[in-house]
Design a protein around this motif. Structure first.
Motif, short mmCIF file in Angstrom:
data_model
loop_
_atom_site.label_atom_id
_atom_site.label_comp_id
_atom_site.label_asym_id
_atom_site.label_seq_id
_atom_site.Cartn_x
_atom_site.Cartn_y
_atom_site.Cartn_z
N GLU A 116 4.63 -4.88 -8.18
CA GLU A 116 3.99 -5.72 -7.16
C GLU A 116 4.58 -7.13 -7.17
O GLU A 116 4.52 -7.84 -8.18
CB GLU A 116 2.48 -5.79 -7.41
N THR A 120 -2.35 0.13 -4.76
CA THR A 120 -1.51 -0.99 -5.15
C THR A 120 -0.96 -1.71 -3.92
O THR A 120 -1.15 -1.28 -2.78
CB THR A 120 -0.35 -0.53 -6.04
N GLN A 121 -0.22 -2.80 -4.19
CA GLN A 121 0.37 -3.58 -3.11
C GLN A 121 1.25 -2.73 -2.21
O GLN A 121 1.21 -2.86 -0.99
CB GLN A 121 1.19 -4.74 -3.70
N SER A 122 2.04 -1.86 -2.79
CA SER A 122 2.94 -1.03 -1.99
C SER A 122 2.17 -0.16 -1.02
O SER A 122 2.58 0.02 0.14
CB SER A 122 3.81 -0.16 -2.91
N SER A 130 -5.59 -2.24 -7.69
CA SER A 130 -5.02 -3.31 -8.50
C SER A 130 -5.60 -4.64 -8.04
O SER A 130 -6.21 -4.74 -6.97
CB SER A 130 -3.50 -3.33 -8.37
N VAL A 174 -3.96 -7.14 -6.92
CA VAL A 174 -3.30 -7.53 -5.67
C VAL A 174 -3.89 -6.77 -4.50
O VAL A 174 -4.22 -7.36 -3.46
CB VAL A 174 -1.78 -7.30 -5.77
#
Length: 855
Positions: free
Chosen positions: A345, A463-465, A531, A533
């Motif tokens: 991230e 997650t960020q992705s 997460s 983020v």
């Protein structure tokens, strides 16, 4: 029968109290929150898990509040020593702002309370003579600056104070009240929801309207959590579902006084549900589980009266924000920021830490029309201006935030108090100016708005992705559009700043809404499996309301089929049923094998002219996109030349970000084969941004394949972001999304994902790769599960009976060999008859070897 284990947030240790009583003490106790007349004091329930009890708070904004009064019953007449549990909430200054007095039967006790220690403690009030069996107690506030009283104890026969805190104090309290470990009554429900914010309200409504008997436990008098009149945070994020729309306050801004009416309307909606029992203000304080980790019941206590109930259910939903229910039951969780390498991230710090986003107190003032002194009673304000500095603000919004480097759970009272000091200090400074003489507090909360603490772990961690790239989830149950909004401290301790990464609409998965180790626990709100983020995008309240709708309907499926939440995901039909129940459109299954050329990939992208990179509009691939600045028309183009693996038929997709300033006539040229004319297309980039838009299917030669985005004759900004080529010969079916030979249902059941398992990998190390495990019907994550052929010993002469474990939808063949060097077909096309197949084979009397092969 399974052994039951009860996990208490506040333990009961009766042995300690028995020893204490041995000295012959007679004790009476009154909890401050139970006083019949609370005057102008308010009940503060925020810190029970840290200091042991709700307490009364003299929250007058610098004006002393009206007296509290109540009656304490004592066991017998006599001389009692009075102990008052309180604290000096600003111990670093001699002028204790939380000072108050206590009167017993009209007699004022000598000490000034709230002045002794920064920790919660029992302050000695001296002795009083009680002639009857009751005593009238009055709390008299001296300042209006948040004096606090938890309880008052009368003790005869000992000068020792009660325990200071922790499990010992909890046990002492229970023993004095004659309270057994278990609540006196148990109520049974289909589903229990803990936490009555937007997420909890939506979960309760969805479950009860699906026919479940539901109990909602909420520790405050108003539903709505951060959206309620106590905190007044505007609800943001996509509404999407009618239930969310029914209770949200999207039309209101931060600090809006109309939240009072919104709370009443929300409560009316909840109370109208015949299947829903609303326990408000009640607090869940204990959890019972069995040896499988399943939650059996939750124990709850009324915030003011202390009445207790035990609520049993088959499914529980944690909407507490802090993940208290899951934490108490032993759910795995995270708190703080993952390091950048943890999930790759870019918004994460280089090294993981415990930092979170902080808590806020938003506040406002109004003109009273006449001068109003502040504070109303002369007192040094150095304790407040020490935090405020020289600032003289007369209101504060979301960025009045503190606690990022503290523990937003364990240090919650310290965080709230720091913000109160900042508010009082700013207002005091402002009141020194003649122009502010008429100002008074209009909204001054004491309940803090929280953003982040524990995040309970599910079978998937978003997650960020996932957020930025809009990753497809086959178990999508809701949408989020809020940018990745992460907060950071500034040089001013009580003010924060933020950075936001724009995102396109993305879908969050059901696997992030149930616990991975507590089988019957789901969660909705900021305590879901994401997460740090990713939380920045999905923590806003309407998004959490969508989560509540999803888990409420999921609870109904659990009851309908007698299953646990994970089994909904494992069974594609159940997952589709949940999505249908929620309603709305869901993303199409992605095409596999796509080869993406992004604008940042120098190996396959050539840029002609002066283009500008940007990430302003959401929905782009990778880290940014290019725009032409709406200049140099006819002089700029971007060439995408992917490295195709082979010649053949490919569907081509183009991606851009949309806005009203985009070109509606962007020219796109496709070079397909050396002997074929270019394909000329025009796309409208004001619409369909943030998604892959098909340009059609064409025959391509790898040596010449090219897509060109130009700005010739365009009116508006031209965007060049990414191109994707999909090999049409490799399109996966709905039963095998990643085309690896492992059916989706099989990967979902064993690996809790349709794309995470590798066919050639031996996950459990038993000598068989995952593909062979699938063919043979064995468990790929259990090395003890093996495909073995057995010879039945009671076979007839000249015959042998073979048996082996079998799985549905499989076909087997038997092969024979004389020496194991070469096997030949003996019998084929044998259908599976789970759980075990048996076949009779003829034997020759010579050495023979048989084997079974799954086809």
């Amino acid at each position: 029968m399974r052994r039951m284990r009860v996990i208490f947030c506040l333990a009961s240790l009766y042995g300690w109290h028995a020893a204490w009583l041995a000295v012959g003490a007679t004790t009476a106790l009154i909890e401050a929150e139970s006083f019949s007349n609370k005057g102008g004091w308010v009940v503060d329930p925020q810190f029970v898990q840290q200091m042991g009890s709700p307490f009364l708070l003299a929250h007058g904004g610098g004006t002393p509040v009206a007296d509290v009064s109540g009656t304490l019953t004592v066991p017998e007449p006599g001389t009692y020593r009075v102990w008052v549990r309180t604290r000096d909430w600003v111990p670093s200054h001699p002028d204790a702002p939380g000072a108050f007095k206590v009167r017993v039967n009209g007699q004022e006790l000598a000490p000034v309370f709230g002045t002794v220690s920064g920790a919660w403690n029992w302050q000695d009030g001296g002795t009083v003579q009680v002639t009857g069996t009751t005593a009238t107690i009055v709390l008299h506030d001296l300042t209006g600056f948040d004096g606090r009283c938890d309880a008052i104890a009368f003790i005869k026969g000992s000068d020792q104070p009660p325990p200071a805190g922790g499990p010992e104090l909890a046990a002492w309290r229970a023993a004095v009240r004659g309270e057994p470990p278990d609540p006196p009554q148990t109520e049974s429900y289909d589903c229990v929801v803990v936490g009555g914010g937007i997420a909890g309200c939506c979960a309760s409504l969805a479950a009860s309207r699906s026919g479940l008997r539901v109990a909602l436990i909420h520790d405050r008098p108003f539903p709505g959590g951060n959206a309620s009149q106590e905190i007044r945070v505007a609800t943001r994020g996509e509404i999407r579902h009618p239930i969310v729309d029914e209770i949200d306050t999207f039309s209101l801004g931060n600090r809006d006084s109309r939240t009072v009416g919104a709370d009443a309307a929300r409560a009316t909606v909840l109370q109208a549900e015949t299947n829903l029992t609303v326990l408000m203000p009640w607090q869940a304080y204990a959890v019972g589980t069995n040896d499988r980790g399943r939650i059996l019941h939750v124990d709850a206590r009324h915030i003011c009266t202390g009445e207790r109930r035990r609520l049993a259910a088959t499914v529980f939903i944690d909407c507490t924000g802090d993940g208290w229910l899951g934490y108490s039951a032993g759910a795995e969780f995270r708190m703080g920021r993952e390091g950048a390498s943890g999930f790759g991230e870019s918004r994460a710090p280089a090294v993981a830490d415990r930092m979170t986003m902080g808590n806020s107190l938003m506040w406002s003032t109004t003109n009273a029309g006449v001068p109003v002194p502040f504070p109303a009673v002369p007192i040094s304000m150095a304790w407040a201006t020490e935090v405020a500095g020289t600032r003289a603000d007369t209101g504060g919004d979301w960025n009045w935030e503190y606690g990022m480097h503290l523990d937003t759970i364990q240090d919650a009272e310290e965080i709230r108090d720091h913000l109160l000091r900042a508010i009082y200090g700013n207002f005091y400074n402002a009141k020194q100016k003649a122009t502010n003489a008429n100002l008074v507090f209009d909204f001054l909360p004491y309940i803090a708005g929280k953003r982040e603490s524990r995040r309970l772990l599910g079978d998937y961690i978003v997650t960020q992705s996932d957020v930025v790239n809009g990753v497809f989830f086959e178990d999508a149950v809701g949408t989020a559009t809020w940018g990745i909004d992460l907060h950071a401290p500034t040089a001013i301790s009580y003010l924060s700043t933020y950075t936001s990464t724009p995102v396109a609409r993305w879908y969050f998965p059901f696997r992030s809404l149930y616990s991975r180790n507590i089988p019957n626990l789901m969660m909705a709100g900021r305590c879901i499996s994401v997460s740090h983020v990713a939380l920045g995008s999905c923590r806003v309240q309407n998004t959490t309301g969508q989560m509540g709708v999803a888990v409420g309907f999921a609870a109904a499926l659990c009851r309908k089929y007698g299953i646990e939440p994970r089994e909904i995901y494992r069974n594609p039909d159940r997952m589709l049923e949940l999505q249908a129940h929620i309603g709305g459109a869901w993303p199409e299954r992605p095409r596999p094998g796509g080869l993406v050329a992004d604008n940042t990939d120098a190996a396959c992208v050539t840029i002609h002219g002066a283009w500008t990179s940007s990430n302003y509009e959401p929905g782009f691939v990778g880290t940014n996109y290019l725009h032409d600045g709406n200049t140099g028309k006819g002089q700029k183009w971007v060439s995408f030349r992917p490295s195709l693996p082979k010649a053949g038929s490919y569907e081509v997709f183009l991606r851009w970000t949309s806005s009203q300033n985009r070109a509606t006539n962007t020219p796109v040229t496709l070079i397909t084969r050396s002997n074929a004319p270019p394909v000329q297309l025009v796309v409208n980039q004001q619409v369909n941004g943030g998604r892959w838009n098909s340009l059609g299917t064409f025959e391509f030669d790898p040596a010449t394949a090219e897509v060109i985005v130009a700005n010739s004759n365009t009116t508006g900004y031209v965007i060049a972001d990414a191109v994707q080529f999909v090999d049409t010969s490799a399109v996966a079916t709905n039963s095998d999304r990643d085309g690896d030979g492992l059916p989706d249902w099989w990967e979902r059941w064993y690996f809790l994902s349709e794309i995470s398992a590798e066919a050639s990998t031996d996950t459990d190390g038993d000598g068989m790769n995952n593909y062979r495990e699938y063919l043979t019907g064995t468990d790929p994550i259990d090395p003890r599960s093996r495909f073995d052929v057995h010879l039945m010993l009671d076979s007839l002469p000249g015959q042998a009976v073979l048996s082996w474990p079998s799985a549905s939808n499989h076909v087997y063949r038997i092969e024979v060999s004389d020496d194991t060097a070469a096997f030949r077909l003996y019998r084929g096309g044998i259908p599976a008859s789970p759980p075990q197949n048996t076949q009779t084979v003829s034997t020759t009397g010579e050495a023979q070897f048989f084997r079974v092969v799954a086809e």
